[in-house]
Enzyme design. Structure first.
Site, PDB file in Angstrom:
ATOM      1  N   ASP A  84       9.334  11.745   5.436  1.00 18.71           N
ATOM      2  CA  ASP A  84      10.248  12.379   4.767  1.00 18.71           C
ATOM      3  C   ASP A  84      10.392  13.611   5.321  1.00 18.71           C
ATOM      4  OD1 ASP A  84      11.823  12.876   2.275  1.00 18.71           O
ATOM      5  OD2 ASP A  84      10.325  13.703   1.450  1.00 18.71           O
ATOM      6  N   HIS A  97      -5.954  -4.695 -10.170  1.00 14.93           N
ATOM      7  CA  HIS A  97      -6.490  -4.175 -11.163  1.00 14.93           C
ATOM      8  C   HIS A  97      -6.507  -2.704 -11.301  1.00 14.93           C
ATOM      9  CE1 HIS A  97      -8.190  -8.011 -10.382  1.00 14.93           C
ATOM     10  NE2 HIS A  97      -8.438  -8.450 -11.580  1.00 14.93           N
TER      11      HIS A  97
END
Lengths: 158, 158, 158, 158, 158, 158
Positions: free
Chosen positions: D129, D80
């Site tokens: 990364d 939600h």
């Protein structure tokens, strides 16, 4: 529908705006929308599992529709970002079409018709994406609100 | 359409995947899609400027369509993210509908039919958002590819 | 791994930057990453279809992973936005875990390890979301690159 | 954990859906999740500032985690969209890993476990990364909920 | 600047469109933009580390700017989605302002002035967000292109 | 402005965080921000409709601003995602500039100054995008909050 019909999303000078809903009450609201993707008999057979596994095909469209409902305010410029309490997207394979029904619930200051219509449209686009190599003429049609409940205007049915 | 019809987006076990297009050539491609939003006579009058300024109404839908084309890979689960070289969305007010045509261009490894269909759908949703207070029964219909050019399969016309 | 080890994403003063890859060649590249979601025996039984339909459960995670790969540059601050040529996400239910493998392909100037790892992570998050009411202790583990090919550094295998 | 164990996000026919939470009360809720990114000794030295400035490295991951928490409903299909009242992401460099802890708060109708897990995962992806050129084998592991409070089920601790 | 001045993003009838760049060559292009956030002396002291740690403050703005550059086509309606080869955002604390410079590189069919300006604007917004409790009058000013290179029109300097 | 001035978005160790607003009351709040895009006389003439239709030009910027307000939490790292009750963006063509004013309303736990500033900035970026071929020196300037109401600190005017 109204005594004084007007495009509510443009002001008196014609400028687009996101209408102020601050003074509207927070209430439970629902909207149900439907649509159809017209497809060839060949696609219907594939979606019913003839020959090769239909696999995730309908699941992809169902999930695309649910996620699409959440993206409504990103897509429809003047839609309010609102909390969604629940989204269901049902797909059924008929003899000439994939039938889509989306039901969206909220407890907020605006209705969720646009969220339900967006869910149907995005589910329909996902269906076309999957069948277009087989049926490039597939067509989304009859995307419309079936029913809404809650809010000041109350229940409306097609 | 194909000798060995298949839903290209599910593999032999039925699992959804984004098809590998690494080996496809980068070529200029276009797609044109169209659709209609059926609206009441009252809405047609308002969009033609009766009484109150129609203002930005069609501009909102046009811009929503252009921006929607760019969101296609976010919405359609198995679509490739690709560079778009140009997007045009035209809207015309007919006697019973708003008519939408979207043309999308790319120079990439896949076609842009989905981008054109998404532009039409999102423009149609934006139209409904603006007219729904006056006409809650407004309906998006006949969203389909009209023509595509480029790529291995070349030109296809409806 | 390198003669002059360095965090490539910060410059000599320590400031974050998106590294310039203009001079890198466009080549075909792939990356494969894997991960596991440790779940209870009860969840394993449910995912294998005991009692109630497992239905879309694995499809939801597979599609979340594919869509997650496309969102990588939105999530990982210094990642380049690149074209993806293909994405596959495989899920298998083992006796104590859901095993995830993602394969991503591109033809661009940077590798797609981050896209493969993001696909695995997002698929894993979707798995947890579906099982957390039954197993709130579910854990994502061993998310890592298995293999990459292409680019200046060529093939690397774990 | 439950008398009648079930994957709550699929209905009785197995179809995915966003569960209706309209009738749940709005209450203050928190969730805390943790995870680790296993890295080489060389990376640990770099993150501790050996030789070259570590600079923004941990800040990049912290900010990625905070922003990632906000993207949860875009990533996890059946989550939600909810209001977040606060997000904290802490990173610490241990001898063999970067340790991540995320705490998320809301005042809404659903818990925020997924938001906390997403914050940890995205922060972990950002760490990888930045270190992957030095340590291509870096691995995200042990991503899990540590504690949640609020809502009908109350406090749960690992 | 042009013999036949025109707003290129609207067609002859005044309708907005994303201009077709299919026939433009793919070339290396750069753009550099700058801007200033005027802040109070109190804020300058805080950003220089007086009393409490300035910590991540400038890093937050730098990362927001880099990520903002990637969101340009989502924000600016008629911008083409393009590959970015590199983004740098530099912030410096002057006596009355935070000075921001963004440099963006691409190898594509359009220039990256908008990406550089968006990076500066979003970095500036992030600065204001962090200082607004102390200086609610903080102001973003002088956001403009300083230099661009590449493309048909070649180098332009302010 | 405060007895104990501090950058509220970094904690005592300097780490960025999204501040916990759980205990703040939900109240009606507004913010109004303004800004100017300095443009050449030639651009002013074009925007006033000299020679060629100005068409959608101002509508594009207005809609970009409204949609930009909704993207604020995606752009500004430490901003809370909140419900927006209304957004208006006004543009006026002055003799040397396009003047932009944005008004944002919410009923939530935090103010909407950042949403109003983001609306102005994104509208300004959209203006520059449309005029940059004619006036590459166009400059966004004086982006600042004019007034805010509601919340614990009440009304503030520039």
């Amino acid at each position: 529908m109204t005594d004084n019909p007007r495009l509510t999303h443009v002001d008196e000078s014609g400028a687009a705006r996101m209408v102020d809903v601050s003074s509207k009450p927070v209430t439970a609201r629902t909207a149900r929308a439907s649509g159809r993707v017209l497809v060839s008999a060949e696609v219907v057979a594939l979606l019913r599992g003839a020959g090769v596994p239909k696999g995730d095909a309908l699941a992809v469209a169902r999930i695309a529709g649910i996620m699409g409902a959440k993206r409504t305010p990103d897509l429809v410029p003047l839609c309010h970002p609102i909390a969604l309490s629940g989204v269901e997207v049902d797909l059924a394979v008929a003899d000439d079409a994939v039938e889509i029904v989306a039901t969206v619930r909220t407890t907020d200051r605006t209705g969720v018709e646009m969220e339900a219509l967006t869910a149907v449209s995005v589910a329909g686009l996902a269906v076309i994406d999957m069948v277009k190599a087989v049926d490039p003429a597939a067509t989304i049609t009859q995307v419309r609100v079936e029913e809404k409940t809650g809010g000041k205007t109350g229940t409306w049915r097609r």
